[in-house]
Design a protein around this motif. Sequence first.
Motif, PDB file in Angstrom:
ATOM      1  N   GLY A  33      -8.616   2.286 -16.427  1.00  0.00           N
ATOM      2  CA  GLY A  33      -7.769   0.920 -15.690  1.00  0.00           C
ATOM      3  C   GLY A  33      -7.322   0.275 -17.385  1.00  0.00           C
ATOM      4  N   GLN A  34      -6.931  -1.227 -16.795  1.00  0.00           N
ATOM      5  CA  GLN A  34      -5.509  -1.326 -17.944  1.00  0.00           C
ATOM      6  C   GLN A  34      -5.810  -1.510 -18.910  1.00  0.00           C
ATOM      7  N   ASP A  35      -7.317  -1.886 -19.610  1.00  0.00           N
ATOM      8  CA  ASP A  35      -7.381  -2.080 -21.318  1.00  0.00           C
ATOM      9  C   ASP A  35      -7.645  -0.031 -21.514  1.00  0.00           C
ATOM     10  N   ALA A  36      -8.410   0.666 -20.403  1.00  0.00           N
ATOM     11  CA  ALA A  36      -8.276   1.702 -21.708  1.00  0.00           C
ATOM     12  C   ALA A  36      -8.078   2.272 -22.318  1.00  0.00           C
ATOM     13  N   PRO A  37      -8.051   3.301 -23.116  1.00  0.00           N
ATOM     14  CA  PRO A  37      -7.039   4.293 -23.658  1.00  0.00           C
ATOM     15  C   PRO A  37      -6.432   5.765 -22.697  1.00  0.00           C
ATOM     16  N   PHE A  38      -5.750   6.226 -23.030  1.00  0.00           N
ATOM     17  CA  PHE A  38      -5.228   7.230 -22.258  1.00  0.00           C
ATOM     18  C   PHE A  38      -6.084   8.659 -22.934  1.00  0.00           C
ATOM     19  N   GLU A  39      -6.499   9.631 -22.261  1.00  0.00           N
ATOM     20  CA  GLU A  39      -7.053  10.577 -22.426  1.00  0.00           C
ATOM     21  C   GLU A  39      -6.781  11.810 -22.434  1.00  0.00           C
ATOM     22  N   ASP A  40      -6.273  13.139 -23.329  1.00  0.00           N
ATOM     23  CA  ASP A  40      -5.905  14.088 -23.151  1.00  0.00           C
ATOM     24  C   ASP A  40      -6.940  15.267 -22.551  1.00  0.00           C
ATOM     25  N   ARG A  41      -6.860  15.576 -21.560  1.00  0.00           N
ATOM     26  CA  ARG A  41      -8.014  16.408 -21.305  1.00  0.00           C
ATOM     27  C   ARG A  41      -7.538  17.466 -20.402  1.00  0.00           C
ATOM     28  N   GLY A  42      -8.616  18.622 -20.229  1.00  0.00           N
ATOM     29  CA  GLY A  42      -8.171  19.464 -19.292  1.00  0.00           C
ATOM     30  C   GLY A  42      -8.680  19.504 -17.887  1.00  0.00           C
ATOM     31  N   VAL A  43      -8.172  20.279 -17.279  1.00  0.00           N
ATOM     32  CA  VAL A  43      -8.763  20.077 -15.689  1.00  0.00           C
ATOM     33  C   VAL A  43     -10.065  21.397 -15.793  1.00  0.00           C
ATOM     34  N   ARG A  44     -10.788  21.843 -17.072  1.00  0.00           N
ATOM     35  CA  ARG A  44     -11.452  22.258 -16.860  1.00  0.00           C
ATOM     36  C   ARG A  44     -13.120  21.214 -17.473  1.00  0.00           C
ATOM     37  N   ASP A  45     -12.313  20.171 -17.895  1.00  0.00           N
ATOM     38  CA  ASP A  45     -13.556  18.905 -18.015  1.00  0.00           C
ATOM     39  C   ASP A  45     -13.316  18.244 -16.672  1.00  0.00           C
ATOM     40  N   LEU A  46     -13.087  18.493 -15.135  1.00  0.00           N
ATOM     41  CA  LEU A  46     -13.421  17.507 -14.226  1.00  0.00           C
ATOM     42  C   LEU A  46     -14.634  17.121 -14.279  1.00  0.00           C
ATOM     43  N   PRO A  47     -15.563  18.465 -14.075  1.00  0.00           N
ATOM     44  CA  PRO A  47     -17.007  18.498 -13.552  1.00  0.00           C
ATOM     45  C   PRO A  47     -17.562  16.722 -14.201  1.00  0.00           C
ATOM     46  N   ALA A  48     -17.473  16.854 -15.819  1.00  0.00           N
ATOM     47  CA  ALA A  48     -17.801  15.825 -16.859  1.00  0.00           C
ATOM     48  C   ALA A  48     -17.194  14.840 -16.262  1.00  0.00           C
ATOM     49  N   LEU A  49     -16.221  14.861 -15.546  1.00  0.00           N
ATOM     50  CA  LEU A  49     -15.198  13.093 -15.856  1.00  0.00           C
ATOM     51  C   LEU A  49     -15.991  12.823 -14.403  1.00  0.00           C
ATOM     52  N   LEU A  50     -16.799  13.069 -13.756  1.00  0.00           N
ATOM     53  CA  LEU A  50     -17.191  12.909 -12.382  1.00  0.00           C
ATOM     54  C   LEU A  50     -18.624  12.587 -12.260  1.00  0.00           C
ATOM     55  N   GLU A  51     -19.188  12.022 -11.359  1.00  0.00           N
ATOM     56  CA  GLU A  51     -20.402  11.635 -11.690  1.00  0.00           C
ATOM     57  C   GLU A  51     -20.918  12.437 -10.207  1.00  0.00           C
ATOM     58  N   PRO A  52     -22.245  12.823 -10.101  1.00  0.00           N
ATOM     59  CA  PRO A  52     -23.418  13.748  -9.059  1.00  0.00           C
ATOM     60  C   PRO A  52     -22.615  12.374  -7.880  1.00  0.00           C
ATOM     61  N   GLY A  53     -22.747  13.159  -7.025  1.00  0.00           N
ATOM     62  CA  GLY A  53     -22.340  12.527  -5.552  1.00  0.00           C
ATOM     63  C   GLY A  53     -21.017  12.386  -5.208  1.00  0.00           C
ATOM     64  N   ASP A  54     -20.108  12.075  -6.355  1.00  0.00           N
ATOM     65  CA  ASP A  54     -18.394  11.903  -6.191  1.00  0.00           C
ATOM     66  C   ASP A  54     -18.039  13.002  -4.857  1.00  0.00           C
ATOM     67  N   VAL A  55     -16.992  12.715  -4.086  1.00  0.00           N
ATOM     68  CA  VAL A  55     -17.055  13.438  -3.117  1.00  0.00           C
ATOM     69  C   VAL A  55     -15.260  13.960  -3.755  1.00  0.00           C
ATOM     70  N   LEU A  56     -14.797  15.285  -3.897  1.00  0.00           N
ATOM     71  CA  LEU A  56     -13.045  15.690  -4.038  1.00  0.00           C
ATOM     72  C   LEU A  56     -12.675  15.969  -2.666  1.00  0.00           C
ATOM     73  N   VAL A  57     -11.611  15.930  -1.764  1.00  0.00           N
ATOM     74  CA  VAL A  57     -10.921  15.813  -1.093  1.00  0.00           C
ATOM     75  C   VAL A  57     -10.033  16.360  -1.369  1.00  0.00           C
ATOM     76  N   PHE A  58      -9.934  17.871  -0.350  1.00  0.00           N
ATOM     77  CA  PHE A  58      -8.941  18.823  -0.770  1.00  0.00           C
ATOM     78  C   PHE A  58      -7.980  19.393   1.341  1.00  0.00           C
ATOM     79  N   ASN A  59      -7.253  19.708   0.791  1.00  0.00           N
ATOM     80  CA  ASN A  59      -6.030  19.435   1.712  1.00  0.00           C
ATOM     81  C   ASN A  59      -6.030  20.848   1.956  1.00  0.00           C
ATOM     82  N   ASP A  60      -6.404  21.568   3.293  1.00  0.00           N
ATOM     83  CA  ASP A  60      -6.788  22.624   3.969  1.00  0.00           C
ATOM     84  C   ASP A  60      -5.531  23.481   4.083  1.00  0.00           C
ATOM     85  N   THR A  61      -4.248  22.874   3.853  1.00  0.00           N
ATOM     86  CA  THR A  61      -3.381  23.612   5.244  1.00  0.00           C
ATOM     87  C   THR A  61      -2.554  24.370   3.905  1.00  0.00           C
ATOM     88  N   ARG A  62      -1.942  25.659   4.272  1.00  0.00           N
ATOM     89  CA  ARG A  62      -1.205  26.434   4.090  1.00  0.00           C
ATOM     90  C   ARG A  62       0.404  26.908   4.374  1.00  0.00           C
TER      91      ARG A  62
END
Length: 345
Positions: A33-62
Amino acid sequence: MRVDLFDFELPQERIALRPVRPRDAARMLVVRGQDAPFEDRGVRDLPALLEPGDVLVFNDTRVIPAQLEGRRASGEAKIGATLHKRVDLRRWQAFIRNAKRVKEGDQLVFGGGVTAIAEERHSDGSMTLLFEGDEPVEVLLDRAGSMPLPPYIAQKRGIDEQDLADYQTMFAKEDGAVAAPTASLHFTPELIEAIDARGIKRETLTLHVGAGTFLPVKADDTEDHQMHSEFGRISQEAADRLNLARAGGSRIIAVGTTALRLLESAACDDGTIQPFAGDTDIFITPGYRFKGVDGLMTNFHLPKSTLVMLVSALMGRERMMAAYQHAIREQYRFYSYGDSSLLLP
């Protein structure tokens, strides 16, 4: 809105011509949100940045080998064709290079003995191609086509065998895209294992990305831009699981703008996601009220593109322009083979 509001200067050296290896070693800018600082992270940090139960939705097109080089059968005029969207079993809509040399009814000859008839010319400059013969068009494309890399990569280096793997996601299953859903290029089996261990859920849908995704916005105002339609599908089962997760308080995080656009196309005003099978030409700009998603993982996009407008609609234009300037200063890699961002409004 004025299109130039979404312009920015990008140094050429920030355009990634190859992906990092391994794929999940890419950097990721987290924008909240507007007041939060930008965070320089890595893609491998993604699990820690989300909560259990959150749903990642992928596109399976080839991605299919949708780039064709050839000539008119009745002359030596060289032409190129980038398939855009399937019309039926033997017809594809295509953008033609050197299109002024092609007339309706011309036979076009491509590599490997593949031929097609140029049928109807459309108002956007594309043409319908009817592929001749009895073999499935997919077989013909495997014989004559090449991987349709984005122009900002293809103009700087040749397409090679490595791109056949690099420009395909680990989820690719449904043939039909002429551009990769590039946010998903960052995922590896190891990252998926960590996501699952965290209790984050996964869902897939299909949106066949068209060549229109690479076209610049030529209008001066967003009101005058016409989006190209793309075919998408969300199953009843996937819609039911997404609605159940949302009802339980979990967030729906789209992996890529293609997944987001289809979810929003299928969402009702109350946020319920319906099953979907058909074309969508949804154009999301600031002022749009999101109904189906709560966040987005996406790469960094081209200046004045519809995708910069989309992320600006999600996070706010000034917020995203500031995020992009931060990414340029911190030397993030841009575009299809570049780094990622996680947008959590």
